[in-house]
Design a protein around this motif. Structure first.
Motif, PDB file in Angstrom:
ATOM      1  N   GLY A  88       1.372  -1.182   7.196  1.00 33.00           N
ATOM      2  CA  GLY A  88       0.067  -1.224   6.551  1.00 33.00           C
ATOM      3  C   GLY A  88      -0.829  -2.256   7.173  1.00 33.00           C
ATOM      4  O   GLY A  88      -2.040  -2.226   6.987  1.00 33.00           O
ATOM      5  N   ASP A  89      -0.276  -3.224   7.911  1.00 27.73           N
ATOM      6  CA  ASP A  89      -1.102  -4.217   8.595  1.00 27.73           C
ATOM      7  C   ASP A  89      -2.027  -3.568   9.606  1.00 27.73           C
ATOM      8  O   ASP A  89      -3.098  -4.052   9.903  1.00 27.73           O
ATOM      9  CB  ASP A  89      -0.209  -5.246   9.307  1.00 27.73           C
ATOM     10  CG  ASP A  89       0.586  -6.074   8.303  1.00 27.73           C
ATOM     11  OD1 ASP A  89       1.639  -6.570   8.675  1.00 27.73           O
ATOM     12  OD2 ASP A  89       0.116  -6.212   7.160  1.00 27.73           O
ATOM     13  N   GLY A  91      -3.361  -0.677   9.186  1.00 23.41           N
ATOM     14  CA  GLY A  91      -4.254   0.262   8.513  1.00 23.41           C
ATOM     15  C   GLY A  91      -3.606   1.599   8.271  1.00 23.41           C
ATOM     16  O   GLY A  91      -4.286   2.560   7.939  1.00 23.41           O
ATOM     17  N   LYS A  97      -2.804  -1.950   2.852  1.00 24.57           N
ATOM     18  CA  LYS A  97      -3.626  -2.706   3.801  1.00 24.57           C
ATOM     19  C   LYS A  97      -3.587  -4.162   3.358  1.00 24.57           C
ATOM     20  O   LYS A  97      -3.900  -4.471   2.211  1.00 24.57           O
ATOM     21  CB  LYS A  97      -5.052  -2.166   3.777  1.00 24.57           C
ATOM     22  CG  LYS A  97      -5.968  -2.705   4.861  1.00 24.57           C
ATOM     23  CD  LYS A  97      -5.645  -2.074   6.188  1.00 24.57           C
ATOM     24  CE  LYS A  97      -6.696  -2.474   7.242  1.00 24.57           C
ATOM     25  NZ  LYS A  97      -8.019  -1.868   6.940  1.00 24.57           N
ATOM     26  N   THR A 107     -10.395  -0.332   2.518  1.00 30.13           N
ATOM     27  CA  THR A 107      -9.787   0.976   2.762  1.00 30.13           C
ATOM     28  C   THR A 107     -10.919   2.000   2.720  1.00 30.13           C
ATOM     29  O   THR A 107     -12.093   1.641   2.621  1.00 30.13           O
ATOM     30  CB  THR A 107      -8.729   1.308   1.697  1.00 30.13           C
ATOM     31  OG1 THR A 107      -9.372   1.486   0.424  1.00 30.13           O
ATOM     32  CG2 THR A 107      -7.677   0.208   1.587  1.00 30.13           C
ATOM     33  N   GLN A 217      -4.914   4.514  -0.466  1.00 35.55           N
ATOM     34  CA  GLN A 217      -4.181   3.372   0.071  1.00 35.55           C
ATOM     35  C   GLN A 217      -4.428   2.124  -0.773  1.00 35.55           C
ATOM     36  O   GLN A 217      -5.539   1.845  -1.179  1.00 35.55           O
ATOM     37  CB  GLN A 217      -4.598   3.117   1.518  1.00 35.55           C
ATOM     38  CG  GLN A 217      -3.792   2.052   2.229  1.00 35.55           C
ATOM     39  CD  GLN A 217      -4.209   1.902   3.680  1.00 35.55           C
ATOM     40  OE1 GLN A 217      -5.239   2.439   4.085  1.00 35.55           O
ATOM     41  NE2 GLN A 217      -3.429   1.173   4.453  1.00 35.55           N
ATOM     42  N   ILE A 219      -4.280  -2.095  -1.503  1.00 35.57           N
ATOM     43  CA  ILE A 219      -4.605  -3.338  -0.802  1.00 35.57           C
ATOM     44  C   ILE A 219      -3.640  -4.413  -1.294  1.00 35.57           C
ATOM     45  O   ILE A 219      -3.415  -4.552  -2.519  1.00 35.57           O
ATOM     46  CB  ILE A 219      -6.061  -3.759  -1.074  1.00 35.57           C
ATOM     47  CG1 ILE A 219      -7.024  -2.735  -0.454  1.00 35.57           C
ATOM     48  CG2 ILE A 219      -6.331  -5.154  -0.524  1.00 35.57           C
ATOM     49  CD1 ILE A 219      -8.475  -2.990  -0.806  1.00 35.57           C
TER      50      ILE A 219
END
Length: 224
Positions: A88-89, A91, A97, A107, A217, A219
């Motif tokens: 997720g780093d 994206g 994220k 996102t 997604q 965060i």
């Protein structure tokens, strides 16, 4: 005299005939033997040629064996592309994220920014007590709707984890401007404080923010 000479001539003639016949017989016999010998020799030659021919594949067979064995022994490998999807780093929508306190993380649906983590806080109302062995921690956050769908923003958007991987419990202690629950339309922003009751000696580790109900997604804010 004539009779005697004739008789002698006939005798000589009779003597030469056996010789001639014998000679012819010998010649014919010799010819027959030669023909027979030639005929006998022909199969032998053919047989020898056949043996040489059959010997030729045997001579070449060992040479072809290594090629066949090496071809059979050659391993067949198939490479499959790597399926490393990241955390997720980068994206990747398969994971959250990530960001840090004071950093706005976006996102496709929204952005979130944890402006400050106040640890500990003193409630504005003296009657608000965290209980024995606990203290209050406040998270100030800003959220913005970047997508086309409405977001139901509020304290339920936040999931807080402590450094022992347990979940922090929200509290209604009076402090700052409480984050209101409401609908965020496209482009709308809200900012507020959320208070949590945390055991003494524990710290907030991560804050997950996700306001929708679909596969959007999330965060993740790293507090430490």
């Amino acid at each position: 005299m004539k009779t005697t000479a004739r008789t002698m001539g006939l005798a000589l003639l009779a003597g030469t005939m056996p010789l001639g016949m014998s000679a012819c017989t010998q010649v014919e016999g010799g010819a027959s033997q030669a023909t027979s010998a030639a005929n006998s020799a022909a199969p032998s030659v053919a047989s020898a040629a056949g043996e040489a021919t059959s010997a030729a594949p045997s001579a070449t067979s060992p040479a072809s064996t290594p090629d066949q064995s090496s071809s059979a022994a050659a391993p067949t490998t198939s490479e499959s592309p790597s399926s490393d999807t990241g955390t997720g780093d980068s994206g990747d929508a398969s994971g959250p994220k990530t960001g840090k306190v004071g950093e706005e993380v976006k996102t496709k649906e929204m952005s979130a920014k944890v402006n400050k983590i106040a640890d500990p806080i003193t409630p504005e109302n003296d009657f608000d007590k965290p209980g024995n062995g606990n203290h209050f921690v406040a998270v100030n956050i800003t959220m913005t709707n970047l997508g086309d769908k409405n977001l139901n923003a509020g304290t339920t958007c936040l999931k807080v984890k402590l450094d022992d991987n347990t979940s922090a419990r929200e509290d209604f202690a009076s402090y700052g401007q409480r984050l209101d629950y409401g609908t965020l339309y496209k482009g709308d922003t809200t900012t507020g404080d959320v208070v949590y009751k945390v055991p003494n000696g524990k710290k907030i580790k991560t804050i997950d923010v996700k306001c929708g109900y679909g596969d959007e997604q999330a965060i993740r804010i790293q507090a430490k």
